[in-house]
Motif scaffolding. Structure first.
Motif, short mmCIF file in Angstrom:
data_model
loop_
_atom_site.label_atom_id
_atom_site.label_comp_id
_atom_site.label_asym_id
_atom_site.label_seq_id
_atom_site.Cartn_x
_atom_site.Cartn_y
_atom_site.Cartn_z
N SER A 233 0.85 -1.19 0.00
CA SER A 233 0.00 0.00 0.00
C SER A 233 0.88 1.24 0.00
O SER A 233 2.04 1.19 0.43
N GLU A 234 0.33 2.35 -0.47
CA GLU A 234 1.03 3.62 -0.38
C GLU A 234 0.91 4.20 1.02
O GLU A 234 1.61 5.16 1.37
N ALA A 235 0.02 3.64 1.81
CA ALA A 235 -0.12 4.06 3.21
C ALA A 235 0.93 3.37 4.06
O ALA A 235 1.74 2.58 3.57
N LEU A 236 0.92 3.65 5.36
CA LEU A 236 1.91 3.05 6.25
C LEU A 236 1.71 1.56 6.42
O LEU A 236 2.64 0.84 6.75
N ASP A 237 0.48 1.09 6.20
CA ASP A 237 0.21 -0.33 6.35
C ASP A 237 -0.91 -0.70 5.39
O ASP A 237 -1.65 0.16 4.91
N ALA A 238 -1.02 -1.98 5.09
CA ALA A 238 -2.07 -2.48 4.20
C ALA A 238 -2.92 -3.48 4.95
O ALA A 238 -2.41 -4.22 5.81
N PRO A 239 -4.22 -3.53 4.66
CA PRO A 239 -5.08 -4.50 5.35
C PRO A 239 -4.75 -5.93 4.92
O PRO A 239 -4.24 -6.17 3.83
N GLY A 240 -5.06 -6.87 5.80
CA GLY A 240 -4.86 -8.27 5.47
C GLY A 240 -3.42 -8.72 5.60
O GLY A 240 -2.57 -8.05 6.20
N LEU A 241 -3.12 -9.89 5.02
CA LEU A 241 -1.77 -10.44 5.08
C LEU A 241 -0.79 -9.57 4.30
O LEU A 241 -1.11 -9.07 3.23
N ASP A 242 0.41 -9.41 4.83
CA ASP A 242 1.45 -8.65 4.15
C ASP A 242 2.22 -9.61 3.24
O ASP A 242 3.14 -10.31 3.67
N LEU A 243 1.82 -9.64 1.97
CA LEU A 243 2.42 -10.58 1.01
C LEU A 243 3.32 -9.89 0.00
O LEU A 243 3.77 -10.51 -0.96
#
Length: 509
Positions: free
Chosen positions: A206-216
């Motif tokens: 994601s362009e944000a600090l974190d992305a929803p769900g599993l970090d793949l």
């Protein structure tokens, strides 16, 4: 961004074409007929003379022509091609610029090559966020050129950056001469957009600090096109440094040069670039670019510092002290930007320079602990005698990533065989020294046998399990990266059969 729904596939073209149930010509006709339903005629190649340019990537020793080459121009077309190939049980090999060096884009005789070269648009440069969103076919160097007016650039700089694409960089987790300080592709990519084997849109990171769900995101970067097809990438940009200077240091012994690399890092210095070339490579590139290299040195180091003028002055002085203490016989600091670029021109042109002195070369890509640099160079020298072939060495010394270039003639089957054995010996010796079989070029088909040495059966099973989670039928770039159990059980050797490539992993297709 919304993805258009692809045109429906006509029922009579959607029936699976199982390998072995019909001739190659019949299979090709069915695949081409189906793909012409979703692609314009100019975006599909299947005549032999048209597909020849796609028969290999930068690993030219192995060649194969696909059933067809699809050249989609929109994401909707990419999705449609993948859905049709999935319905027909046809494998797909995604291809960028074809500059890869491990056979990752080697086609399958009964498969489709999906060329993404037309996805070459820079979507946006965000100066405030210091990011660039680009399509997968954008060249690595083009990102920095587009960001230059904002005082920014994209740091990973593989030697092929003038031609290689960001999609290919994502597939191989490419690095470059400045990866020691700024990181590999993995450390500079925020988001990857693409499609699954079934044509479903998917996004990682994601362009944000974190992305929803599993970090793949980290799983996809470096997955060599086995998990998804990348179409768009968001990368991190960094400010262009105010100043950069480079030291060219000569050594009369490769062990002194190797020890100097370890000493620089041990001193707490992280150079912007720290590269090493041995004497044969130095001679080849000096004759090609006339960079001013010391032709009498057993090895030379290129050590670069960047930042503010004050930071650079201090770091250069510290590195000169370390290099002198390590036994450097000659040191020269670039006087201006033109000379700095000249120093680097030789390193950046190592591959074409080698091409001038040999009919063919095979570039290996292993990684070892920095403290073993001299040991591996000495071992490679012994291998030259063992296999009767010359080898020029250039590598990212700062992170121990070797790029030995074995010189041979591919038209001589005996030389070709000895070259393969030589390359495998380098990779497996690197593992024995505590290293890995690849750093940034990927496994592809080239390193399948050596993967058996580095990874246990249990580890390889986990790799297959991850692949199956994304691609249960194994249609995305099959036969690459993960060796078969049979290959590993028989010592990782290649089994050459008349009329076939030496990769039984590809025989299903």
């Amino acid at each position: 961004m919304d993805v258009e729904s692809p045109p429906p596939v006509a029922p009579d073209t959607a029936r699976p074409v199982a390998p072995g149930s019909s001739s190659r010509a019949a299979r090709q006709a069915a695949v081409v007929q189906a793909l012409l339903g979703v692609l314009p005629a100019h975006a599909l190649l299947w005549q032999r003379e048209d597909t020849v340019p796609y028969e290999c990537d930068g690993l030219t020793a192995y060649r194969q022509q696909p059933l067809a080459v699809a050249l989609p121009e929109t994401e909707a077309q990419v999705a449609a091609v993948l859905r049709i190939c999935h319905q027909l049980d046809v494998p797909v090999v995604a291809r960028g610029a074809g500059t890869g060096l491990s056979g990752g884009a080697l086609p399958l005789a009964l498969g489709v090559t999906l060329s993404l070269a037309r996805f070459n648009r820079i979507v946006r440069i965000d100066r405030a966020a210091r990011t660039a969103t680009v399509q997968c076919g954008v060249r690595n160097l083009a990102i920095s050129e587009a960001a230059a007016p904002f005082g920014l650039y994209y740091a990973p700089d593989p030697s092929s950056q003038i031609a290689c694409t960001i999609g290919g960089n994502v597939a191989e987790n490419s690095g470059g001469v400045h990866c020691l300080k700024y990181g590999l592709t993995l450390h500079n990519v925020l988001r990857v957009r693409g499609f699954t084997v079934e044509g479903e849109a998917v996004e990682f990171g994601s362009e944000a600090l974190d992305a929803p769900g599993l970090d793949l995101l980290a799983a996809v970067i470096g997955s060599e096109g086995m998990l998804a097809v990348t179409t768009e990438v968001t990368v991190r940009l960094v400010p262009r440094p105010q100043l950069a200077r480079c030291i060219m240091a000569s050594f009369d012994d490769v062990r002194k040069a190797g020890d100097a690399v370890a000493a620089i890092i041990a001193a707490g210095i992280i150079p912007a670039g720290l590269e090493m070339m041995d004497k044969p490579m130095t001679a080849a590139v000096e004759d090609f670019v006339h960079a001013g290299y010391d032709l009498y040195a057993a090895a030379i180091l290129l050590c670069e510092s960047d930042g503010t003028p004050e930071e650079v002055a201090e770091e250069i002085d510290r590195m000169l002290d370390v290099l002198s203490g390590a036994g450097a016989s000659r040191m020269e600091v670039s006087k201006d930007e033109a000379q700095r670029l000249k120093f680097w021109s030789g390193r950046k042109n190592a591959f074409p320079a080698s091409g001038r002195i040999s009919p063919d070369y095979m570039c290996m890509d292993s990684t070892i602990p920095r403290k073993r640099l001299a040991d591996i160079l000495i071992a490679i020298g012994q291998m030259e005698l063992k296999y009767g072939l010359a080898c020029c060495n250039v590598f990212h010394a700062g992170d121990g990533n070797l790029h030995p270039l074995i010189l041979f003639d591919a038209n001589d089957p005996d030389q070709m065989h000895r070259c393969e054995l030589f390359g495998a010996d380098i990779l497996e010796t690197s593992v024995a020294m505590g290293g890995t079989v690849t750093g940034e070029h990927g496994v592809g088909v080239e390193k399948l046998g050596s993967m058996c040495v580095q990874f246990s059966p249990e580890e390889r099973e986990q790799m297959f399990a991850l692949k199956a989670a994304f691609d249960p039928r194994g249609l995305l770039n099959p036969g690459k990266v993960i060796p078969t159990l049979q290959r590993c059980a028989e010592g990782g050797k290649m089994h050459v059969k008349k009329g076939l490539l030496p990769f039984p992993e590809l025989e299903r297709f």
